[in-house]
Design an enzyme around this catalytic site. Sequence first.
Site, short mmCIF file in Angstrom:
data_model
loop_
_atom_site.label_atom_id
_atom_site.label_comp_id
_atom_site.label_asym_id
_atom_site.label_seq_id
_atom_site.Cartn_x
_atom_site.Cartn_y
_atom_site.Cartn_z
N THR A 15 -22.58 -4.74 -11.77
CA THR A 15 -22.03 -4.72 -10.41
C THR A 15 -21.45 -3.35 -10.04
O THR A 15 -20.90 -3.19 -8.95
CB THR A 15 -20.92 -5.79 -10.28
OG1 THR A 15 -19.99 -5.58 -11.37
CG2 THR A 15 -21.49 -7.19 -10.35
N ARG A 43 -14.15 -10.42 -13.33
CA ARG A 43 -13.91 -10.20 -11.89
C ARG A 43 -15.15 -10.49 -11.05
O ARG A 43 -15.05 -11.08 -9.99
CB ARG A 43 -13.50 -8.74 -11.64
CG ARG A 43 -12.10 -8.38 -12.02
CD ARG A 43 -11.83 -6.92 -11.67
NE ARG A 43 -12.64 -5.99 -12.44
CZ ARG A 43 -12.32 -5.53 -13.65
NH1 ARG A 43 -11.19 -5.89 -14.21
NH2 ARG A 43 -13.11 -4.70 -14.31
N ARG A 103 -22.11 9.66 -27.56
CA ARG A 103 -23.01 10.81 -27.32
C ARG A 103 -22.96 11.86 -28.41
O ARG A 103 -23.98 12.46 -28.75
CB ARG A 103 -22.66 11.48 -25.98
CG ARG A 103 -23.09 10.67 -24.78
CD ARG A 103 -22.74 11.39 -23.49
NE ARG A 103 -22.89 10.49 -22.37
CZ ARG A 103 -22.16 10.55 -21.27
NH1 ARG A 103 -21.24 11.49 -21.12
NH2 ARG A 103 -22.36 9.69 -20.29
N CYS A 132 -24.25 12.94 -16.32
CA CYS A 132 -25.14 13.26 -15.19
C CYS A 132 -25.29 14.77 -14.96
O CYS A 132 -26.40 15.27 -14.73
CB CYS A 132 -24.64 12.60 -13.91
SG CYS A 132 -22.86 12.66 -13.71
N SER A 162 -19.51 9.57 -6.06
CA SER A 162 -20.13 8.39 -6.68
C SER A 162 -20.16 8.51 -8.20
O SER A 162 -20.26 7.50 -8.90
CB SER A 162 -21.54 8.14 -6.14
OG SER A 162 -22.33 9.29 -6.34
N LYS A 223 -17.97 17.86 -22.13
CA LYS A 223 -19.18 17.04 -22.28
C LYS A 223 -20.40 17.89 -21.96
O LYS A 223 -21.38 17.90 -22.71
CB LYS A 223 -19.15 15.85 -21.30
CG LYS A 223 -18.19 14.73 -21.66
CD LYS A 223 -18.31 13.61 -20.62
CE LYS A 223 -16.99 13.03 -20.26
NZ LYS A 223 -17.03 12.06 -19.16
N ARG A 245 -14.96 18.47 -8.06
CA ARG A 245 -15.32 17.30 -7.23
C ARG A 245 -15.30 17.66 -5.76
O ARG A 245 -14.35 18.30 -5.28
CB ARG A 245 -14.30 16.18 -7.50
CG ARG A 245 -14.64 14.89 -6.79
CD ARG A 245 -15.72 14.09 -7.46
NE ARG A 245 -15.28 13.58 -8.75
CZ ARG A 245 -16.12 13.10 -9.68
NH1 ARG A 245 -17.41 13.09 -9.49
NH2 ARG A 245 -15.64 12.67 -10.83
N HIS A 252 -25.23 15.55 -7.11
CA HIS A 252 -24.47 16.62 -7.76
C HIS A 252 -25.24 17.95 -7.60
O HIS A 252 -26.46 17.99 -7.76
CB HIS A 252 -24.33 16.35 -9.27
CG HIS A 252 -23.30 15.32 -9.63
ND1 HIS A 252 -22.59 14.60 -8.71
CD2 HIS A 252 -22.88 14.89 -10.85
CE1 HIS A 252 -21.76 13.78 -9.34
NE2 HIS A 252 -21.92 13.93 -10.64
N ASN A 326 -27.13 12.00 -8.74
CA ASN A 326 -26.38 11.75 -9.98
C ASN A 326 -26.48 10.30 -10.44
O ASN A 326 -26.31 10.02 -11.63
CB ASN A 326 -24.90 12.13 -9.79
CG ASN A 326 -24.28 11.48 -8.57
OD1 ASN A 326 -24.72 11.73 -7.45
ND2 ASN A 326 -23.28 10.65 -8.77
#
Length: 350
Positions: A15, A43, A103, A132, A162, A223, A245, A252, A326
């Site tokens: 979801t 939820r 990862r 991403c 997002s 990362k 951001r 992106h 992304n």
Amino acid sequence: MLNKQGYHLAVLGATGAVGKQIIKTLEKRNFPISQLTLLSSARSAGTKVNFKGESITVQEAVPDSFEGVDIALFSAGGSWSQKFAPDAVKRGAIVVDNTSAFRMNPEVPLVVPEVNEDKLHDHKGIIANPNCSTIQMVATLEPIQKAFGLKKVIVSTYQAVSGAGSAAIQELKDQANAILNNQEYTPSILPVGSEDKHYQIAFNVIPQIDVFTENGFTFEEMKMINETKKIMGMPELKVAATCVRLPVETGHSESVYVELDQEDVTVEDLRKVLIDAPGITLQDQPEEQIYPMPAMAVGKDDVFVGRIRQDLDEKSGFHMWIVSDNLLKGAALNTIQIAESLIKLGLVSN
Ligand code: NAP
Ligand code: 3JN
């Protein structure tokens, strides 16, 4: 229609912003599915999702949810991957995990199929999907490295909200509305949902994604640095990142500077290599003002590259601009491409 000869897939985080794209992309690519199990927290359990004309009810994830599952696609957050991946693997599923939980584990392949599909042969039940921002960059760097060799990479990202999930998308919309209507709005999600301090994202730019680490780089930046070296199999590659951001919903962008091993490369040489590279679309005609932009990349599978130019001081240095959706190549699509590669290589049975 589900396909009886296909695979039993589970989507954990069905979801969420990424999970919804996974479901759409599975349908769009006609992935061979005999059964689709959709999982969330309590939820959203009970939510109905339409898949290929059938209504599927989302269930609360529990260890037994993975019974009989062939491939499990995880995007519910790192702690939930840590909790459920062993349950899924124990029950015979192969987990493709979208979080950072595994990862950097040397036992876990970290895969972008266009770059290092062969690493899938080494899997022990879990395969990690990279961050991403890393994915779109390494998809571009790999053909350049193969042709000319790479010495150094410096990237600044311009990341859409997002990437921080459905709640961040809503926050950008609500905040922009509130500001335009002269109403009060208290930010509660960005830069990092779990932290105490939050800043306005509408009509602003935030130079922090994820938490700060001890060396002054954020976890998102670390990362990108560590994952790039692992995926490209180049532990000595020099990489630095600044992750930022922006008030963009999806897509992106990255400004990337590279230094090549080879000295006599031209902009045209780079364009020629990228035009033939898998998963890359070259959009580089400055004379026509043609270059990649996030609004045009949304909903598209490829990584778009443009603004390629030689550095004015460093002969082997080049600058470029890289954009991708992304939620697609950066998350859902790459995850599904990994699952498709597993099938192609005969590494998963149904
Ligand atoms: P999101 O929109 O907030 O969605 C989170 C999803 O996880 C929802 O489906 C949520 O279910 C589910 N979830 C939360 N707690 C759970 C639990 N206890 N058990 C089962 N499901 C649970 O976030 P998102 O943007 O989709 O991202 C989700 C994760 O994917 C991130 O945390 C990150 O690790 C990874 N991700 C990776 C990339 C990438 O760079 N490759 C990009 C974005 C995200 P409810 O609806 O029930 O709350
Ligand atoms: O913020 C972005 O644009 C990408 C975010 C990815 C993300 C968000 C929350 C947790 C990740 C990720 O995939 O690196 C994680 C995580 O560490 O699992």
